[in-house]
Structures are given as C-alpha cells and as structure tokens.
Enzyme design. Sequence first.
Site, PDB file in Angstrom:
ATOM      1  N   ARG A  76      77.253  66.584  78.214  1.00 25.27           N
ATOM      2  CA  ARG A  76      77.427  67.047  79.676  1.00 25.27           C
ATOM      3  C   ARG A  76      78.868  66.669  80.050  1.00 25.27           C
ATOM      4  O   ARG A  76      79.318  65.604  79.950  1.00 25.27           O
ATOM      5  CB  ARG A  76      76.586  65.958  80.601  1.00 25.27           C
ATOM      6  CG  ARG A  76      75.194  66.385  80.562  1.00 25.27           C
ATOM      7  CD  ARG A  76      74.567  66.196  81.743  1.00 25.27           C
ATOM      8  NE  ARG A  76      73.151  66.143  81.500  1.00 25.27           N
ATOM      9  CZ  ARG A  76      72.435  67.247  81.685  1.00 25.27           C
ATOM     10  NH1 ARG A  76      73.035  68.239  82.141  1.00 25.27           N
ATOM     11  NH2 ARG A  76      71.022  67.295  81.474  1.00 25.27           N
ATOM     12  N   ASN A 114      73.910  75.632  84.844  1.00 25.01           N
ATOM     13  CA  ASN A 114      74.753  75.734  85.876  1.00 25.01           C
ATOM     14  C   ASN A 114      76.046  75.378  85.832  1.00 25.01           C
ATOM     15  O   ASN A 114      77.222  75.914  85.941  1.00 25.01           O
ATOM     16  CB  ASN A 114      74.128  75.277  87.236  1.00 25.01           C
ATOM     17  CG  ASN A 114      73.269  75.709  87.627  1.00 25.01           C
ATOM     18  OD1 ASN A 114      73.602  77.041  88.374  1.00 25.01           O
ATOM     19  ND2 ASN A 114      72.019  75.465  87.907  1.00 25.01           N
ATOM     20  N   THR A 136      68.827  76.975  80.098  1.00 31.80           N
ATOM     21  CA  THR A 136      68.110  75.657  80.471  1.00 31.80           C
ATOM     22  C   THR A 136      66.771  75.686  80.610  1.00 31.80           C
ATOM     23  O   THR A 136      66.173  76.832  81.168  1.00 31.80           O
ATOM     24  CB  THR A 136      68.783  75.557  82.090  1.00 31.80           C
ATOM     25  OG1 THR A 136      67.938  74.399  82.832  1.00 31.80           O
ATOM     26  CG2 THR A 136      68.817  76.730  83.018  1.00 31.80           C
ATOM     27  N   ASP A 138      65.377  74.446  83.082  1.00 33.03           N
ATOM     28  CA  ASP A 138      65.036  74.490  84.462  1.00 33.03           C
ATOM     29  C   ASP A 138      64.894  75.798  85.197  1.00 33.03           C
ATOM     30  O   ASP A 138      64.286  76.012  86.516  1.00 33.03           O
ATOM     31  CB  ASP A 138      66.193  73.796  85.216  1.00 33.03           C
ATOM     32  CG  ASP A 138      66.466  72.164  84.720  1.00 33.03           C
ATOM     33  OD1 ASP A 138      65.534  71.799  84.020  1.00 33.03           O
ATOM     34  OD2 ASP A 138      67.693  71.595  85.070  1.00 33.03           O
ATOM     35  N   ARG A 173      39.757  60.054  86.662  1.00 35.14           N
ATOM     36  CA  ARG A 173      40.572  59.441  87.631  1.00 35.14           C
ATOM     37  C   ARG A 173      41.745  60.676  88.075  1.00 35.14           C
ATOM     38  O   ARG A 173      41.614  61.773  87.872  1.00 35.14           O
ATOM     39  CB  ARG A 173      41.954  58.841  86.413  1.00 35.14           C
ATOM     40  CG  ARG A 173      41.131  57.314  85.827  1.00 35.14           C
ATOM     41  CD  ARG A 173      41.846  56.969  84.601  1.00 35.14           C
ATOM     42  NE  ARG A 173      41.699  55.643  84.436  1.00 35.14           N
ATOM     43  CZ  ARG A 173      41.898  55.169  83.038  1.00 35.14           C
ATOM     44  NH1 ARG A 173      42.477  56.052  82.100  1.00 35.14           N
ATOM     45  NH2 ARG A 173      41.433  53.936  82.781  1.00 35.14           N
ATOM     46  N   ARG A 288      62.136  69.386  76.350  1.00 36.08           N
ATOM     47  CA  ARG A 288      63.502  70.037  75.977  1.00 36.08           C
ATOM     48  C   ARG A 288      63.138  70.248  74.246  1.00 36.08           C
ATOM     49  O   ARG A 288      64.281  70.735  73.712  1.00 36.08           O
ATOM     50  CB  ARG A 288      64.634  69.357  76.410  1.00 36.08           C
ATOM     51  CG  ARG A 288      64.870  69.263  77.787  1.00 36.08           C
ATOM     52  CD  ARG A 288      66.454  69.186  78.162  1.00 36.08           C
ATOM     53  NE  ARG A 288      67.146  68.371  77.543  1.00 36.08           N
ATOM     54  CZ  ARG A 288      68.048  67.410  78.097  1.00 36.08           C
ATOM     55  NH1 ARG A 288      68.006  67.409  79.148  1.00 36.08           N
ATOM     56  NH2 ARG A 288      68.669  66.866  77.229  1.00 36.08           N
TER      57      ARG A 288
HETATM   58  O1  F6P Z   1      68.870  70.327  83.141  1.00 34.77           O
HETATM   59  C1  F6P Z   1      67.849  69.944  82.048  1.00 34.77           C
HETATM   60  C2  F6P Z   1      67.468  68.597  82.357  1.00 34.77           C
HETATM   61  O2  F6P Z   1      66.289  68.418  81.394  1.00 34.77           O
HETATM   62  C3  F6P Z   1      66.578  68.406  83.803  1.00 34.77           C
HETATM   63  O3  F6P Z   1      65.310  68.925  84.056  1.00 34.77           O
HETATM   64  C4  F6P Z   1      66.654  66.964  83.841  1.00 34.77           C
HETATM   65  O4  F6P Z   1      66.810  66.665  85.205  1.00 34.77           O
HETATM   66  C5  F6P Z   1      67.873  66.533  83.216  1.00 34.77           C
HETATM   67  O5  F6P Z   1      68.250  67.828  82.221  1.00 34.77           O
HETATM   68  C6  F6P Z   1      67.937  65.273  82.435  1.00 34.77           C
HETATM   69  O6  F6P Z   1      69.200  65.172  82.096  1.00 34.77           O
HETATM   70  P1  F6P Z   1      69.693  64.216  80.829  1.00 34.77           P
HETATM   71  O7  F6P Z   1      69.158  64.679  79.401  1.00 34.77           O
HETATM   72  O8  F6P Z   1      70.844  63.915  81.016  1.00 34.77           O
HETATM   73  O9  F6P Z   1      68.665  62.741  81.173  1.00 34.77           O
END
Ligand code: F6P
Length: 362
Positions: A76, A114, A136, A138, A173, A288
């Site tokens: 990142r 993004n 992504t 997301d 539950r 992911r």
């Molecule tokens: O953008 C993808 C994502 O997996 C989001 O869903 C989540 O909020 C974020 O990245 C988690 O980020 P990291 O891998 O830096 O913990």
Amino acid sequence: MKRIGILTSGGDCQALNVTMRGVAKGLYSIYGREGVEIFGFIDGYKGLMYEDYRKMTPVDFSGLLTVGGTILGSSRTPFKLIREPDENGLDKVEAMKYTYRRLRLDCLVVLGGNGSQKTANLLSEEGLNVIGLPKTIDNDLWGTDTTFGFQSAIAVATDVIDCIHTTASSHNRIFLVEIMGHKAGWLTLNAGIAGGADIILIPEIPYNIDSVIKKVEERSRSGHGFTILAVAEGAISQEVAAMDKKERKKALAKIAKEYPSGSYEIAAKITERTGKEVRVTVPGHMQRGGVPCAYDRVLSSRLGTTAALEISKGNFGNLVAIHDHKIITVPLKEVAGKLKTVDPTGDIIEEARLLGISFGDD
Ligand code: F6P
C-alpha cells in the site's frame, strides 16, 4: 520493440495473476514474443519508485490461472502521502517518472483499487502513458460494474456462512460473520444473500440495534433457534451515523478500544438484550486468498487482453472496465477519488427484503 511496465498495488486479491497473464498473452499475440518486453515492478508503486523490477518472460505468465496472490508482490502506498518525500527525502512522484523514463517504457499498467487508481491518474496527468485495471474484493471502484477479485471473495465468504449455518443450527446460537469490504457493503450483501443470512448489516444502511433484536426474537418465536448475521466490517449504527464527523470518529475509536471489531460490539448488545449465546466469526484475509473463481478468470482474461489492445491502439489514461457485460474504457480522471457504494434503495436491496432478510433498519 514495445516496453511495458506492470505492477499490482494495494491489498491483493485472487485474480491479479490471471489479469497479468491476460495482459502479457495479449501483448505477445499482438507484438510477437520478440516484439515486447515486460517489466514487472516489485511490491507495487514501491518497485517503480525504487527501481525494483524484474524483466518478465512468457514463461513467467504461464500456469497462473489458478494461482491467487500476485507473483510481483503488492504494497500500500497511500495516495495522501504520495506528494510527501520518503524518509530519505526522495520525491516519490519524480522517482516514479524517472524509472519510467529510464526504462523507456511505452506504457505502465496498474492493477489496483481506489487509491492505486488515484496514483495512476496522477502519473497520467504527469505525462506517463498509463492504463488501469480494476482490482479489489470490495467492488467499490467507480466506473466498472464489477472488479476482479470480488466474485472470488464472495465465494469464500459464502463458504464461511455455509459452514456457520450447520453449527449454528446444532447449537441454537446466534452467529455474526464479519465480512470485509472497507466502506462498502457489496461483499457482505452478496455473500449474505448467497449464504442465506437472516440479517445483513452494511455501511450504506445504518442499523438500529432494536430492529436487529426484533428480527432475532421473531425468528425465535417462529421456531428458529438460530440466527445468522452477515456484518460488514464497516457496518455502522444509526446513532453513530447521525453524528458529525468529529463525534463519529470518537465513537468509532471508543468501539475499537473496547472490542476487537464492530461485530463484537453488536454481539455484546445482542447477548445483553436477549440472553442468547452469540458467537462471532471473522474470516478476514481468507476472503482475499485462494484460487480465483471461474467468473473472475474470465473477467480478468477479458480485461487483461483488452488492456493489451488499448496499448496497441495508443489509448492511454483509462481504466479498462466492464459495463453491461461489455469491456469498456473509462477515463482515469473520472474514476479517481470516487467510491462506488451500494444504493440503499436499489433493486437488490428490495429483492433481499422480499426474501425476508432484515437490514436492521425497520
Ligand atoms: O481493500 C481490500 C481489503 O481487504 C478491505 O476489504 C479491508 O478493509 C482491507 O483491505 C484490509 O487491509 P489490510 O490487508 O491492509 O489489512
């Protein structure tokens, strides 16, 4: 000889390698194996900044259809810090431009979400030939109907809810499954519907805890001993949503201090109010990981080969996207900085309500 740079930036996802394979195969088909050189930057924009790259060959792009993650690595590089020098005073934007020019690249292909596409747009505005590809889990990237990684992540999150279903019913539950998605509810909404969640909480529809409890109790009364909630990591209560920005930040910080995540706060409230046993499951980064699903393999192959075609036509400064099942291009300047979120009044929400799903807002 065409010289193409490629990088994967931001959080990874399942179909990054498939997309790169599509770009490379497309380029090799168009220019011939001897007609193109591909430079893969290591760990995203960092590789471009610090001249850390690999010269790729066709064999590097072989056998990738079922390989998750990214063979180039990712990192990142927050857009808000892109204009700030690094710890050694390096101007990051100038450094990226320098590497691009030194390698005499004809185009830089950026696979990212993004933030990464904002940087791609900045580099395009700085005069580099850039093409973006929409990555992504997301699905929150503006300009495309769907992103690659999204469907694969839905499949993982749905599997989790399926597994929870059997154990939840055995023990009567209440289970909360916390699903990723950052500020968007796409993943939770889709996995929630696919997995048969009774309650879905997403950031776009702030919840009211009374309404959540009402649904849990209704289920109890109608003979269902268990309830499953699909809760987006960014789910927010109506109370917190109504606060001004500063107050909201404070309220969210308080929750973060007291609980591992927002789902645990909701779980605590349900236990307190109903006396029922509640469990929280957080699949986290599993969403992911793993093998890209068939849909993503097709989407990524289409997007990747179209990026190669766009390079051959000299069309730069765009995101290659999908709209109405067609692969299209959208100017990066239109994409940059915009978030695509779930429309709380959209068809899919209405359809989910007709299934009896509660969004915790009635
Ligand atoms: O953008 C993808 C994502 O997996 C989001 O869903 C989540 O909020 C974020 O990245 C988690 O980020 P990291 O891998 O830096 O913990």
